[in-house]
Scaffold this motif. Structure first.
Motif, short mmCIF file in Angstrom:
data_model
loop_
_atom_site.label_atom_id
_atom_site.label_comp_id
_atom_site.label_asym_id
_atom_site.label_seq_id
_atom_site.Cartn_x
_atom_site.Cartn_y
_atom_site.Cartn_z
N LEU A 31 -36.12 53.57 -26.30
CA LEU A 31 -35.08 52.55 -26.45
C LEU A 31 -35.31 51.73 -27.73
N GLU A 32 -36.57 51.58 -28.10
CA GLU A 32 -36.83 50.88 -29.36
C GLU A 32 -36.38 51.74 -30.54
N GLU A 33 -36.53 53.04 -30.37
CA GLU A 33 -36.04 53.97 -31.40
C GLU A 33 -34.53 53.79 -31.58
N ILE A 34 -33.83 53.72 -30.46
CA ILE A 34 -32.38 53.52 -30.52
C ILE A 34 -32.07 52.20 -31.23
N ARG A 35 -32.85 51.19 -30.90
CA ARG A 35 -32.62 49.89 -31.50
C ARG A 35 -32.82 49.94 -33.02
N ALA A 36 -33.88 50.64 -33.45
CA ALA A 36 -34.13 50.76 -34.89
C ALA A 36 -32.96 51.45 -35.58
N SER A 37 -32.46 52.52 -34.94
CA SER A 37 -31.28 53.22 -35.50
C SER A 37 -30.10 52.28 -35.57
N ASP A 38 -29.95 51.48 -34.54
CA ASP A 38 -28.81 50.58 -34.47
C ASP A 38 -28.89 49.53 -35.57
N LEU A 39 -30.10 49.02 -35.80
CA LEU A 39 -30.27 48.03 -36.87
C LEU A 39 -29.93 48.65 -38.23
N GLU A 40 -30.39 49.88 -38.42
CA GLU A 40 -30.08 50.56 -39.67
C GLU A 40 -28.58 50.78 -39.81
N PHE A 41 -27.96 51.09 -38.67
CA PHE A 41 -26.52 51.27 -38.65
C PHE A 41 -25.81 50.01 -39.15
N TYR A 42 -26.29 48.85 -38.67
CA TYR A 42 -25.62 47.61 -39.08
C TYR A 42 -25.85 47.29 -40.55
N GLU A 43 -27.03 47.66 -41.05
CA GLU A 43 -27.29 47.48 -42.48
C GLU A 43 -26.29 48.29 -43.29
N LYS A 46 -22.84 46.79 -43.13
CA LYS A 46 -22.75 45.61 -43.96
C LYS A 46 -22.55 46.02 -45.42
N ARG A 47 -23.32 47.04 -45.83
CA ARG A 47 -23.27 47.49 -47.20
C ARG A 47 -21.89 48.01 -47.57
N PHE A 48 -21.33 48.86 -46.70
CA PHE A 48 -20.03 49.42 -47.11
C PHE A 48 -18.90 48.41 -46.97
N LEU A 49 -19.05 47.47 -46.04
CA LEU A 49 -18.03 46.43 -45.94
C LEU A 49 -18.06 45.54 -47.18
N ASN A 50 -19.24 45.34 -47.70
CA ASN A 50 -19.42 44.55 -48.90
C ASN A 50 -18.73 45.22 -50.09
N LYS A 51 -18.94 46.53 -50.22
CA LYS A 51 -18.29 47.29 -51.28
C LYS A 51 -16.77 47.21 -51.14
N ASP A 52 -16.32 47.30 -49.92
CA ASP A 52 -14.89 47.24 -49.63
C ASP A 52 -14.32 45.90 -50.09
N THR A 53 -15.04 44.83 -49.79
CA THR A 53 -14.58 43.50 -50.21
C THR A 53 -14.50 43.39 -51.72
N ILE A 78 -19.31 54.22 -50.25
CA ILE A 78 -18.81 53.88 -48.90
C ILE A 78 -18.82 55.13 -48.03
N LYS A 79 -18.37 56.22 -48.63
CA LYS A 79 -18.34 57.47 -47.88
C LYS A 79 -19.74 57.89 -47.43
N GLU A 80 -20.69 57.75 -48.35
CA GLU A 80 -22.08 58.07 -48.00
C GLU A 80 -22.56 57.24 -46.82
N ASP A 81 -22.29 55.94 -46.90
CA ASP A 81 -22.74 55.05 -45.83
C ASP A 81 -22.08 55.40 -44.50
N LEU A 82 -20.80 55.72 -44.56
CA LEU A 82 -20.10 56.06 -43.33
C LEU A 82 -20.69 57.33 -42.72
N GLU A 83 -20.99 58.28 -43.56
CA GLU A 83 -21.59 59.51 -43.04
C GLU A 83 -22.96 59.25 -42.42
#
Lengths: 285, 98
Positions: A31-43, A46-53, A78-83
């Motif tokens: 479950l901690e592994e999932i959490r780490a993935s999730d945190l990375e997901f949010y990073e 954030k990055r691609f939303l920033n580019k979008d802005t 953005i595409k890279e991040d989405l993938e």
């Protein structure tokens, strides 16, 4: 299935307890592994939303007719991040599934042990109060407010797992105390309780996996949940004649039936209810 | 020109649909998260099964007498909810407000 036949209930219990002792740290780790993935997901998000802005900002400042020299590059990023995000989500599903697999493996083993012990006459078949416990649990879970039908199905799976697991645990515990008294005694042939529980669980698990991998799959017509086990209708079903029955319909396997009952048939719950009423009346008289 | 306009309208329609889809997904996600939280609370705070041990606390006490403190659990025991990054952020937000 190939497994070591347990010698007696208490060693089986000991073995099972030992087997699950790692489950605590394993589940925590996964479950901690999932959490780490999730945190990375949010990073990444954030990055691609920033580019979008930034792209939006450029258009606001210069109008939409001026070419943004960075836009192509941003789009690529953005595409890279989405993938990457997509990959992370897939990984999370895999990890979650392996946790489910681990729990199932342990549960299956305990069930197999119990069946073997019952076959050898070392363990008395499950009695009514354990069934009632399972049924109490599934009711507990179904009290919770309901969401969409899809979620409701998922929740049923969870409830099924829960009740199957806990009734098993309860069974093992009970049998341990009793094994001393019953030593050497011949017990009745094993009831199909254990196998029906196993089948339910396997069905539920199958459902769950189906759902995981084909979310777009058509749902069955009859989504109504029946019986103590709170599953969808399958196979032969029997109706309870109790006027206030909560469940109304039961799977044959869950109530130990092989053929249609003669005359009136009441489910264990309603039978209990009726017995209680009788008792009260007697007391009053 | 006509062709471009048509393309523009199509893209606009597509975007609208995608945004709607996003909203629906987000709602569903919220519901599932809440559901996980509720189930977790139920599991940890002691229904009939948890007094024999939970996946969080281990099953060491299994077969012995159920301990009395089995009904207490801390936020860090919520390993299921904690596997969501957003849940962690929400919790931090709550603590900041306090």
């Amino acid at each position: 299935m190939s497994f070591e036949r347990p010698q007696d209930p208490s060693s089986a219990l000991e073995q099972a307890t030992q087997d699950v002792s790692n489950l605590k740290s394993e589940s925590r780790f996964l479950l901690e592994e999932i959490r780490a993935s999730d945190l990375e997901f949010y990073e990444s998000k954030k990055r691609f939303l920033n580019k979008d802005t930034q792209i939006h900002k450029f258009i606001k400042q210069h109008g939409s007719l001026v070419d943004n020299p960075k836009e192509a590059e941003f789009q690529e990023r953005i595409k890279e991040d989405l993938e990457r995000c997509h990959q992370l989500q897939v990984d999370k599903c895999t990890v979650a599934n392996s946790l489910l697999y681990m729990v199932t493996k342990h549960l299956k083993k305990v069930q197999a042990n119990i069946e073997a012990l019952e076959e050898d006459g070392l363990l008395a078949p499950l009695e009514d109060d354990a069934v009632e416990l399972a049924n109490e649990l599934s009711r507990e879970s179904s009290v919770l407010s309901s969401g969409t039908s899809l979620e409701r199905r998922k929740r049923t799976v969870a409830a099924g797992t829960l009740s199957a697991g806990s009734s098993l645990r309860k069974r093992v515990k009970k049998e341990r105390g009793r094994s001393t008294q019953r030593d050497g005694m011949l017990s009745e042939p094993p009831s199909d309780e254990a196998s029906s529980h196993g089948a339910n669980f396997a069905d539920d698990l199958q459902d769950f996996n189906d759902e995981l991998f084909s979310l777009n799959q058509q749902e069955e017509d009859d989504k109504q949940l029946y019986c103590f086990c709170q599953s969808v209708s399958y196979g032969e079903m029997v109706a309870c004649d109790g006027p206030n029955c909560k469940y109304e319909w039961f799977h044959y396997g869950c109530v130990n039936l092989d053929e249609p009952p003669k005359g009136q048939w009441y489910c264990p719950e309603c039978r209990q209810e009726m017995a209680n009423l009788k008792l009260k009346k007697k007391k009053r008289v | 020109m006509e062709k471009q306009r048509k393309e523009y309208e199509e893209l606009k329609q597509k975007l609208k649909q995608a945004l709607h889809e996003k909203k629906v997904q987000e709602q569903e996600w919220d519901q599932i998260q809440q559901e996980i939280f509720d189930k977790e609370t139920e599991y940890l705070s002691g229904n009939a099964s948890s007094k024999y041990g939970t996946i969080v606390k281990g099953f060491d006490g299994f077969g012995k007498h159920a301990s009395q403190d089995s009904h207490h659990f801390q936020d860090q025991d919520r390993i299921f909810s904690l596997s969501s990054a957003l849940f962690v952020k929400q919790q931090e937000g709550v603590q900041d407000e306090e």
